[in-house]
Design a protein around this motif. Structure first.
Motif, short mmCIF file in Angstrom:
data_model
loop_
_atom_site.label_atom_id
_atom_site.label_comp_id
_atom_site.label_asym_id
_atom_site.label_seq_id
_atom_site.Cartn_x
_atom_site.Cartn_y
_atom_site.Cartn_z
N LYS A 99 0.84 -1.20 0.00
CA LYS A 99 0.00 0.00 0.00
C LYS A 99 0.87 1.25 0.00
N PRO A 103 -2.03 0.88 -4.28
CA PRO A 103 -3.10 0.24 -5.05
C PRO A 103 -4.47 0.72 -4.57
N GLU A 104 -5.48 0.52 -5.40
CA GLU A 104 -6.85 0.86 -5.03
C GLU A 104 -7.47 -0.22 -4.16
N PRO A 158 -1.75 -6.62 -5.32
CA PRO A 158 -2.27 -5.25 -5.40
C PRO A 158 -3.27 -5.16 -6.55
N ARG A 159 -4.36 -4.41 -6.32
CA ARG A 159 -5.42 -4.34 -7.32
C ARG A 159 -5.71 -2.91 -7.73
N ARG A 160 -6.18 -2.76 -8.97
CA ARG A 160 -6.64 -1.49 -9.52
C ARG A 160 -7.95 -1.75 -10.24
N ASP A 216 -8.53 -4.02 -13.65
CA ASP A 216 -7.29 -4.78 -13.88
C ASP A 216 -7.53 -6.16 -14.50
#
Length: 115
Positions: free
Chosen positions: A48, A53-54, A79-81, A84
């Motif tokens: 983070k 990341p979101e 990590p996510r966006r 994606d």
């Protein structure tokens, strides 16, 4: 311990593994699992701060039927966006209330042996 995945689903995709060998969650002791969970939490905080990341996914599969293909317990910290294209891994469908009641009863019947 934790290290970057060689085939990442997203930049920063990290694997968290216990130092002792356990094939899957059923072979992993509760204490070892706690250590893995603490490490995953630390990794999530680092990711983070470093990558902002979101969101974040933590994934695990035990057994070939669940998609396990490396037979050493591990967690994926990803990590996510938005957008994606990393899906949830299953199609969610609302369960029938009777089925939920039946499954709950079966689980509760085994609770005493785990205490």
């Amino acid at each position: 311990m934790a290290f970057l995945d060689r085939s990442p689903a997203a930049p920063g995709h990290t694997l968290v593994v216990p130092r002792v060998h356990a094939r899957d969650i059923w072979e992993l002791s509760e204490d070892e699992h706690a250590r893995v969970a603490r490490t995953a939490h630390r990794v999530a905080r680092l990711l983070k701060a470093a990558l902002q990341p979101e969101g974040l996914s933590i994934r695990h599969a035990s057994g070939a039927a669940a998609g396990q293909d490396v037979f050493h317990f591990h967690l994926h910290v990803i990590p996510r966006r938005r957008g994606d294209a990393i899906g949830p891994g299953w199609e969610a469908a609302r369960a029938d209330d009777r089925e939920l009641v039946e499954v709950r009863a079966r689980i509760l019947a085994h609770l005493p042996e785990l205490r």
